[in-house]
Design a protein around this motif. Structure first.
Motif, PDB file in Angstrom:
ATOM      1  N   ILE A 118      23.785  18.227  73.594  1.00 56.18           N
ATOM      2  CA  ILE A 118      24.258  18.517  74.944  1.00 56.18           C
ATOM      3  C   ILE A 118      23.026  18.737  75.818  1.00 56.18           C
ATOM      4  O   ILE A 118      21.910  18.813  75.315  1.00 56.18           O
ATOM      5  CB  ILE A 118      25.182  19.747  74.947  1.00 56.18           C
ATOM      6  N   ASN A 119      23.201  18.865  77.125  1.00 57.81           N
ATOM      7  CA  ASN A 119      22.045  19.058  77.991  1.00 57.81           C
ATOM      8  C   ASN A 119      21.337  20.364  77.662  1.00 57.81           C
ATOM      9  O   ASN A 119      20.162  20.364  77.322  1.00 57.81           O
ATOM     10  CB  ASN A 119      22.452  19.010  79.464  1.00 57.81           C
ATOM     11  N   HIS A 120      22.027  21.500  77.756  1.00 61.19           N
ATOM     12  CA  HIS A 120      21.451  22.768  77.316  1.00 61.19           C
ATOM     13  C   HIS A 120      22.510  23.858  77.313  1.00 61.19           C
ATOM     14  O   HIS A 120      23.558  23.726  77.923  1.00 61.19           O
ATOM     15  CB  HIS A 120      20.241  23.185  78.167  1.00 61.19           C
ATOM     16  N   VAL A 121      22.192  24.923  76.600  1.00 61.34           N
ATOM     17  CA  VAL A 121      23.002  26.143  76.569  1.00 61.34           C
ATOM     18  C   VAL A 121      22.104  27.251  77.096  1.00 61.34           C
ATOM     19  O   VAL A 121      20.924  27.316  76.731  1.00 61.34           O
ATOM     20  CB  VAL A 121      23.475  26.484  75.134  1.00 61.34           C
ATOM     21  N   CYS A 122      22.647  28.114  77.954  1.00 63.52           N
ATOM     22  CA  CYS A 122      21.863  29.193  78.543  1.00 63.52           C
ATOM     23  C   CYS A 122      22.342  30.538  78.020  1.00 63.52           C
ATOM     24  O   CYS A 122      23.537  30.814  78.005  1.00 63.52           O
ATOM     25  CB  CYS A 122      21.996  29.154  80.065  1.00 63.52           C
ATOM     26  N   PHE A 123      21.390  31.364  77.594  1.00 59.82           N
ATOM     27  CA  PHE A 123      21.664  32.725  77.137  1.00 59.82           C
ATOM     28  C   PHE A 123      21.183  33.702  78.202  1.00 59.82           C
ATOM     29  O   PHE A 123      20.013  33.672  78.589  1.00 59.82           O
ATOM     30  CB  PHE A 123      20.920  33.044  75.837  1.00 59.82           C
ATOM     31  N   SER A 156      16.676  29.572  89.702  1.00 62.19           N
ATOM     32  CA  SER A 156      17.591  28.751  88.906  1.00 62.19           C
ATOM     33  C   SER A 156      18.976  29.384  88.994  1.00 62.19           C
ATOM     34  O   SER A 156      19.123  30.593  88.794  1.00 62.19           O
ATOM     35  CB  SER A 156      17.110  28.705  87.453  1.00 62.19           C
ATOM     36  N   PHE A 157      19.979  28.580  89.287  1.00 58.51           N
ATOM     37  CA  PHE A 157      21.342  29.081  89.480  1.00 58.51           C
ATOM     38  C   PHE A 157      22.111  29.086  88.166  1.00 58.51           C
ATOM     39  O   PHE A 157      21.991  28.162  87.359  1.00 58.51           O
ATOM     40  CB  PHE A 157      22.085  28.218  90.509  1.00 58.51           C
ATOM     41  N   GLY A 158      22.907  30.132  87.946  1.00 57.36           N
ATOM     42  CA  GLY A 158      23.754  30.236  86.764  1.00 57.36           C
ATOM     43  C   GLY A 158      25.041  30.964  87.085  1.00 57.36           C
ATOM     44  O   GLY A 158      25.406  31.131  88.253  1.00 57.36           O
ATOM     45  N   ALA A 159      25.727  31.427  86.067  1.00 61.50           N
ATOM     46  CA  ALA A 159      27.057  32.021  86.215  1.00 61.50           C
ATOM     47  C   ALA A 159      27.068  33.275  87.086  1.00 61.50           C
ATOM     48  O   ALA A 159      28.076  33.595  87.695  1.00 61.50           O
ATOM     49  CB  ALA A 159      27.643  32.352  84.844  1.00 61.50           C
ATOM     50  N   ARG A 160      25.940  33.971  87.151  1.00 62.91           N
ATOM     51  CA  ARG A 160      25.879  35.213  87.934  1.00 62.91           C
ATOM     52  C   ARG A 160      25.020  35.073  89.174  1.00 62.91           C
ATOM     53  O   ARG A 160      24.623  36.058  89.775  1.00 62.91           O
ATOM     54  CB  ARG A 160      25.370  36.348  87.047  1.00 62.91           C
ATOM     55  N   VAL A 188      14.823  34.122  89.145  1.00 66.77           N
ATOM     56  CA  VAL A 188      13.525  33.496  88.931  1.00 66.77           C
ATOM     57  C   VAL A 188      12.997  33.844  87.536  1.00 66.77           C
ATOM     58  O   VAL A 188      11.892  33.458  87.178  1.00 66.77           O
ATOM     59  CB  VAL A 188      12.494  33.916  90.007  1.00 66.77           C
ATOM     60  N   HIS A 189      13.778  34.557  86.755  1.00 65.25           N
ATOM     61  CA  HIS A 189      13.377  34.996  85.414  1.00 65.25           C
ATOM     62  C   HIS A 189      14.091  34.138  84.371  1.00 65.25           C
ATOM     63  O   HIS A 189      15.181  34.476  83.913  1.00 65.25           O
ATOM     64  CB  HIS A 189      13.710  36.475  85.216  1.00 65.25           C
ATOM     65  N   TRP A 190      13.484  33.012  84.023  1.00 65.91           N
ATOM     66  CA  TRP A 190      14.121  32.078  83.094  1.00 65.91           C
ATOM     67  C   TRP A 190      13.070  31.190  82.453  1.00 65.91           C
ATOM     68  O   TRP A 190      11.978  31.024  82.976  1.00 65.91           O
ATOM     69  CB  TRP A 190      15.157  31.212  83.813  1.00 65.91           C
ATOM     70  N   PHE A 191      13.423  30.619  81.301  1.00 66.75           N
ATOM     71  CA  PHE A 191      12.600  29.592  80.667  1.00 66.75           C
ATOM     72  C   PHE A 191      13.465  28.765  79.727  1.00 66.75           C
ATOM     73  O   PHE A 191      14.516  29.209  79.271  1.00 66.75           O
ATOM     74  CB  PHE A 191      11.388  30.171  79.924  1.00 66.75           C
ATOM     75  N   TYR A 192      13.016  27.545  79.492  1.00 72.50           N
ATOM     76  CA  TYR A 192      13.668  26.631  78.556  1.00 72.50           C
ATOM     77  C   TYR A 192      12.830  26.519  77.297  1.00 72.50           C
ATOM     78  O   TYR A 192      11.602  26.660  77.338  1.00 72.50           O
ATOM     79  CB  TYR A 192      13.806  25.232  79.162  1.00 72.50           C
ATOM     80  N   PHE A 193      13.494  26.233  76.185  1.00 67.49           N
ATOM     81  CA  PHE A 193      12.809  25.956  74.928  1.00 67.49           C
ATOM     82  C   PHE A 193      13.749  25.125  74.066  1.00 67.49           C
ATOM     83  O   PHE A 193      14.912  24.934  74.425  1.00 67.49           O
ATOM     84  CB  PHE A 193      12.404  27.259  74.210  1.00 67.49           C
ATOM     85  N   GLN A 194      13.239  24.593  72.966  1.00 63.24           N
ATOM     86  CA  GLN A 194      14.069  23.788  72.075  1.00 63.24           C
ATOM     87  C   GLN A 194      14.123  24.385  70.684  1.00 63.24           C
ATOM     88  O   GLN A 194      13.148  24.973  70.218  1.00 63.24           O
ATOM     89  CB  GLN A 194      13.549  22.351  71.995  1.00 63.24           C
ATOM     90  N   GLU A 248      18.164  27.668  77.202  1.00 62.92           N
ATOM     91  CA  GLU A 248      17.573  28.400  78.314  1.00 62.92           C
ATOM     92  C   GLU A 248      17.812  29.876  78.069  1.00 62.92           C
ATOM     93  O   GLU A 248      18.875  30.273  77.588  1.00 62.92           O
ATOM     94  CB  GLU A 248      18.217  27.980  79.642  1.00 62.92           C
ATOM     95  N   ALA A 249      16.850  30.691  78.417  1.00 62.95           N
ATOM     96  CA  ALA A 249      17.003  32.143  78.372  1.00 62.95           C
ATOM     97  C   ALA A 249      16.710  32.669  79.775  1.00 62.95           C
ATOM     98  O   ALA A 249      15.820  32.151  80.459  1.00 62.95           O
ATOM     99  CB  ALA A 249      16.047  32.754  77.356  1.00 62.95           C
ATOM    100  N   ARG A 250      17.464  33.684  80.200  1.00 61.54           N
ATOM    101  CA  ARG A 250      17.294  34.227  81.540  1.00 61.54           C
ATOM    102  C   ARG A 250      17.777  35.657  81.602  1.00 61.54           C
ATOM    103  O   ARG A 250      18.521  36.106  80.758  1.00 61.54           O
ATOM    104  CB  ARG A 250      18.047  33.405  82.572  1.00 61.54           C
ATOM    105  N   TYR A 251      17.326  36.350  82.641  1.00 58.79           N
ATOM    106  CA  TYR A 251      17.940  37.624  82.985  1.00 58.79           C
ATOM    107  C   TYR A 251      18.061  37.696  84.492  1.00 58.79           C
ATOM    108  O   TYR A 251      17.326  37.046  85.230  1.00 58.79           O
ATOM    109  CB  TYR A 251      17.187  38.816  82.378  1.00 58.79           C
ATOM    110  N   TYR A 252      19.045  38.463  84.921  1.00 57.19           N
ATOM    111  CA  TYR A 252      19.320  38.633  86.345  1.00 57.19           C
ATOM    112  C   TYR A 252      18.976  40.056  86.752  1.00 57.19           C
ATOM    113  O   TYR A 252      19.391  41.005  86.086  1.00 57.19           O
ATOM    114  CB  TYR A 252      20.813  38.438  86.640  1.00 57.19           C
TER     115      TYR A 252
END
Length: 147
Positions: free
Chosen positions: A81-86, A114-118, A122-128, A136-140
């Motif tokens: 899939i494209n990605h899953v965000c935590f 970066s826009f998400g469910a909440r 600006v606190h996010w990063f992608y990894f594989q 993707e990992a992020r905090y709001y």
């Protein structure tokens, strides 16, 4: 109507290798790992929250899953899939980044929101993961949350 994500299936080459990554590097709790190892479950999972899990299904099961779901047209079965965000708190994000760095996992970010469910953050990063699934990992911060 109130919905939530129950589970997401990630395609992996080696479910046990994926299980080790998601438990040891990301820090999630395994679900049905022993049953999988004993041949009593078709795949292991990892718990995201009380109500959500990630299933770590072998890509070799794609054809079986197509038959199981009754698909008449080819779908994404067996493809990433494209990605899953935590989403997590700041301490968890920092701890995850440290574990990923210690495991030699590259992280990618930009200094833009970066826009998400909440809302945006600006606190996010992608990894594989080891199978190339993009995560993707992020905090709001409460002040950042907007619709």
């Amino acid at each position: 109507m109130s919905l939530h994500i129950d589970h997401v299936v990630l395609w992996v080459e080696d479910p046990l290798r994926a299980l080790e990554f998601y438990t040891q590097v990301i820090g999630l709790t395994s679900v049905r790992a022993e049953e999988f190892r004993a041949g009593k479950a078709p795949f292991p999972s990892v718990r995201l929250s009380e109500t959500s899990i990630l299933d770590l299904m072998s890509v070799s099961s794609a054809e079986f899953l197509r038959k199981y779901t009754g698909e008449e047209k080819p779908s994404a079965a067996g493809r990433p899939i494209n990605h899953v965000c935590f989403a997590m708190d700041r301490d968890e994000l920092d701890a995850l980044a440290a574990r990923l760095a210690a495991a030699g996992v590259a992280m990618h970010t930009k200094s833009s929101p970066s826009f998400g469910a909440r809302g945006s953050t600006v606190h996010w990063f992608y990894f594989q993961d080891p199978d190339g699934n993009t995560l993707e990992a992020r905090y709001y911060e409460e002040a950042q949350i907007s619709s």
